[in-house]
Design a protein around this motif. Structure first.
Motif, PDB file in Angstrom:
ATOM      1  N   GLN A 158      41.389  41.413  45.929  1.00 54.78           N
ATOM      2  CA  GLN A 158      42.431  42.366  46.352  1.00 54.78           C
ATOM      3  C   GLN A 158      43.802  41.700  46.386  1.00 54.78           C
ATOM      4  N   GLU A 159      43.826  40.483  46.917  1.00 61.18           N
ATOM      5  CA  GLU A 159      45.103  39.765  47.023  1.00 61.18           C
ATOM      6  C   GLU A 159      45.633  39.435  45.624  1.00 61.18           C
ATOM      7  N   ALA A 160      44.748  39.024  44.732  1.00 61.68           N
ATOM      8  CA  ALA A 160      45.170  38.733  43.358  1.00 61.68           C
ATOM      9  C   ALA A 160      45.777  39.968  42.716  1.00 61.68           C
ATOM     10  N   HIS A 161      45.094  41.103  42.891  1.00 60.11           N
ATOM     11  CA  HIS A 161      45.549  42.336  42.258  1.00 60.11           C
ATOM     12  C   HIS A 161      46.889  42.785  42.839  1.00 60.11           C
ATOM     13  N   ARG A 162      47.022  42.680  44.138  1.00 58.06           N
ATOM     14  CA  ARG A 162      48.280  43.078  44.795  1.00 58.06           C
ATOM     15  C   ARG A 162      49.449  42.221  44.272  1.00 58.06           C
ATOM     16  N   LYS A 163      49.241  40.909  44.179  1.00 54.55           N
ATOM     17  CA  LYS A 163      50.315  40.017  43.713  1.00 54.55           C
ATOM     18  C   LYS A 163      50.601  40.243  42.228  1.00 54.55           C
ATOM     19  N   TRP A 164      49.556  40.493  41.456  1.00 55.64           N
ATOM     20  CA  TRP A 164      49.728  40.777  40.024  1.00 55.64           C
ATOM     21  C   TRP A 164      50.628  42.004  39.828  1.00 55.64           C
ATOM     22  N   GLU A 165      50.370  43.053  40.605  1.00 57.44           N
ATOM     23  CA  GLU A 165      51.204  44.257  40.506  1.00 57.44           C
ATOM     24  C   GLU A 165      52.640  43.976  40.921  1.00 57.44           C
ATOM     25  N   ALA A 166      52.784  43.248  42.035  1.00 56.66           N
ATOM     26  CA  ALA A 166      54.130  43.010  42.581  1.00 56.66           C
ATOM     27  C   ALA A 166      54.965  42.115  41.668  1.00 56.66           C
ATOM     28  N   MET A 167      54.294  41.277  40.866  1.00 56.29           N
ATOM     29  CA  MET A 167      55.015  40.290  40.063  1.00 56.29           C
ATOM     30  C   MET A 167      54.898  40.583  38.571  1.00 56.29           C
ATOM     31  N   ALA A 168      54.661  41.843  38.252  1.00 51.24           N
ATOM     32  CA  ALA A 168      54.477  42.226  36.849  1.00 51.24           C
ATOM     33  C   ALA A 168      55.719  41.968  36.004  1.00 51.24           C
ATOM     34  N   ASP A 169      56.874  41.811  36.660  1.00 51.43           N
ATOM     35  CA  ASP A 169      58.098  41.513  35.902  1.00 51.43           C
ATOM     36  C   ASP A 169      58.033  40.120  35.267  1.00 51.43           C
ATOM     37  N   LEU A 170      57.186  39.231  35.790  1.00 49.35           N
ATOM     38  CA  LEU A 170      57.043  37.888  35.202  1.00 49.35           C
ATOM     39  C   LEU A 170      55.943  37.970  34.133  1.00 49.35           C
ATOM     40  N   ALA A 171      56.356  38.343  32.933  1.00 45.99           N
ATOM     41  CA  ALA A 171      55.384  38.760  31.919  1.00 45.99           C
ATOM     42  C   ALA A 171      54.423  37.650  31.500  1.00 45.99           C
ATOM     43  N   ASP A 172      54.845  36.391  31.625  1.00 50.27           N
ATOM     44  CA  ASP A 172      53.966  35.304  31.160  1.00 50.27           C
ATOM     45  C   ASP A 172      53.226  34.624  32.315  1.00 50.27           C
ATOM     46  N   LEU A 173      53.219  35.255  33.483  1.00 48.29           N
ATOM     47  CA  LEU A 173      52.449  34.701  34.603  1.00 48.29           C
ATOM     48  C   LEU A 173      51.029  35.262  34.552  1.00 48.29           C
ATOM     49  N   ARG A 174      50.036  34.379  34.544  1.00 49.55           N
ATOM     50  CA  ARG A 174      48.640  34.822  34.468  1.00 49.55           C
ATOM     51  C   ARG A 174      47.899  34.439  35.750  1.00 49.55           C
ATOM     52  N   TRP A 175      46.755  35.097  35.964  1.00 46.03           N
ATOM     53  CA  TRP A 175      46.032  34.966  37.229  1.00 46.03           C
ATOM     54  C   TRP A 175      44.593  34.533  36.995  1.00 46.03           C
ATOM     55  N   SER A 176      44.160  33.587  37.815  1.00 43.13           N
ATOM     56  CA  SER A 176      42.778  33.132  37.792  1.00 43.13           C
ATOM     57  C   SER A 176      42.147  33.478  39.137  1.00 43.13           C
ATOM     58  N   VAL A 177      41.078  34.269  39.127  1.00 48.62           N
ATOM     59  CA  VAL A 177      40.372  34.577  40.374  1.00 48.62           C
ATOM     60  C   VAL A 177      39.258  33.539  40.535  1.00 48.62           C
ATOM     61  N   ILE A 178      39.311  32.798  41.646  1.00 51.62           N
ATOM     62  CA  ILE A 178      38.421  31.646  41.806  1.00 51.62           C
ATOM     63  C   ILE A 178      37.405  31.840  42.917  1.00 51.62           C
ATOM     64  N   GLY A 179      37.412  33.032  43.560  1.00 51.11           N
ATOM     65  CA  GLY A 179      36.507  33.247  44.687  1.00 51.11           C
ATOM     66  C   GLY A 179      35.468  34.309  44.403  1.00 51.11           C
ATOM     67  N   HIS A 180      34.511  34.397  45.298  1.00 53.45           N
ATOM     68  CA  HIS A 180      33.375  35.305  45.176  1.00 53.45           C
ATOM     69  C   HIS A 180      33.823  36.745  44.941  1.00 53.45           C
ATOM     70  N   LEU A 181      33.088  37.424  44.077  1.00 49.24           N
ATOM     71  CA  LEU A 181      33.411  38.814  43.726  1.00 49.24           C
ATOM     72  C   LEU A 181      32.245  39.717  44.085  1.00 49.24           C
ATOM     73  N   GLN A 182      32.552  40.841  44.758  1.00 48.91           N
ATOM     74  CA  GLN A 182      31.552  41.888  44.969  1.00 48.91           C
ATOM     75  C   GLN A 182      31.709  42.892  43.839  1.00 48.91           C
ATOM     76  N   THR A 183      30.593  43.510  43.452  1.00 44.35           N
ATOM     77  CA  THR A 183      30.640  44.390  42.280  1.00 44.35           C
ATOM     78  C   THR A 183      31.653  45.519  42.459  1.00 44.35           C
ATOM     79  N   ASN A 184      31.846  45.982  43.688  1.00 43.36           N
ATOM     80  CA  ASN A 184      32.787  47.097  43.879  1.00 43.36           C
ATOM     81  C   ASN A 184      34.247  46.682  43.730  1.00 43.36           C
ATOM     82  N   LYS A 185      34.503  45.375  43.531  1.00 43.14           N
ATOM     83  CA  LYS A 185      35.876  44.904  43.287  1.00 43.14           C
ATOM     84  C   LYS A 185      36.057  44.457  41.833  1.00 43.14           C
TER      85      LYS A 185
END
Ligand SMILES: *Cc1c(COP(=O)(O)O)cnc(C)c1O
Length: 276
Positions: free
Chosen positions: A84-111
């Motif tokens: 959720q935090e990754a997605h929120r920051k990705w949306e907020a910082m979409a103006d930085l077109a070459d910034l990419r995100w790595s999710v490194i923590g446990h994922l539940q299927t509903n996310k």
């Protein structure tokens, strides 16, 4: 206790919770330079090419304004542990077109949808249910994702990740998921000041990878080893890490205790309270 083969590099877990806050792009430049110098020194101790190790700065819990300073200092991929935090920051910082995100923590299927939308890389794959959920969401988005299979090398029952004995069979299932590009293995070592016990976790991941690589299924690449964080990345590099995930030594200490990020034997709320 160290052997002739192993440098006697200590952990830096004594610094845990005490790293100074980075509050400007200059602070980030300073911290990044210092971490890169230690990475290079670790490579040199064991005859590795420093270009063979990637630094993944981990920005979890830090606010957007601070992440923008890290970007100004040159960071182009950031690690986040909660979808959720990754997605929120990705949306907020979409103006930085070459910034990419790595999710490194446990994922539940509903996310899975959040990760399928925002991440370029997911380092904590440890179940077929999550692979299936990600594949479905990625197909819908028309995207592909680099993934690492998380392995529990510390033997702590509360840590996420596959048991080392389960990894070979798991890898055999992954070619069925065409949107998942398997890059390698990831682990969290034992959190301990005893450097030799920490090192054994990294040795286990590397030797598992070396063994599995010999007959990896088609399309499954095992070139990458993501291991090491602020307190132990130098040891991880000595044992073959190709990605180190470093948060506090770059961003500064975090306010919350580690049980909040990684369930431990004493603070297992995150895993026990999880609903599937
Ligand atoms: C937070 C985190 C890190 C970084 O830890 P630091 O101690 O801040 O360097 C590395 N890997 C994972 C999976 C994390 O959640």
């Amino acid at each position: 206790m160290s052997t002739d083969l192993h440098p006697a590099t200590a952990t830096r877990h004594d610094q845990h919770g005490q790293w100074p806050q980075a509050e400007s792009a200059d602070d980030f430049r300073h911290n990044l330079t210092a971490v890169h110098a230690r990475m290079t020194a670790a490579c040199q101790r064991v005859g590795r090419n420093p270009a063979s190790v990637r630094l993944l700065p981990v920005s979890k819990t830090k606010p957007e304004a601070v992440l923008r300073q890290a970007y100004a200092a040159g960071c182009r991929m950031l690690g986040e542990n909660k979808p959720q935090e990754a997605h929120r920051k990705w949306e907020a910082m979409a103006d930085l077109a070459d910034l990419r995100w790595s999710v490194i923590g446990h994922l539940q299927t509903n996310k899975a949808k959040l990760v399928a939308q925002c991440a370029s890389e997911f380092q904590a794959l440890d179940s077929l249910r999550v692979a299936e959920a990600l594949e479905r969401r990625l197909q819908a988005e028309g995207r592909a994702l680099d993934v690492f299979v998380q392995v529990n090398t510390s033997g702590e029952a509360s840590k996420y990740g596959l048991h080392p004995d389960e990894v070979a069979a798991f890898l055999r299932e992954l070619p069925a998921f065409s949107a998942l590009r398997v890059r390698g293995l990831m682990t969290l070592a034992l959190f301990s000041a005893e450097a030799e016990r920490v090192r054994q976790c990294f040795v286990l991941l590397r030797s598992l990878r070396d063994r599995l690589r010999q007959d990896a299924p088609a399309g499954v690449e095992l070139g990458e080893l993501s291991m090491g964080m602020s307190g132990d990345y130098e040891i991880a590099i000595e044992e073959g890490a190709t990605v180190v995930r470093v948060g506090q030594a770059i961003f500064g200490a975090r306010p919350m205790p580690d049980s909040y990020y990684w369930p431990s034997s004493t603070g297992d709320d995150a895993k026990a309270g999880e609903t599937h």
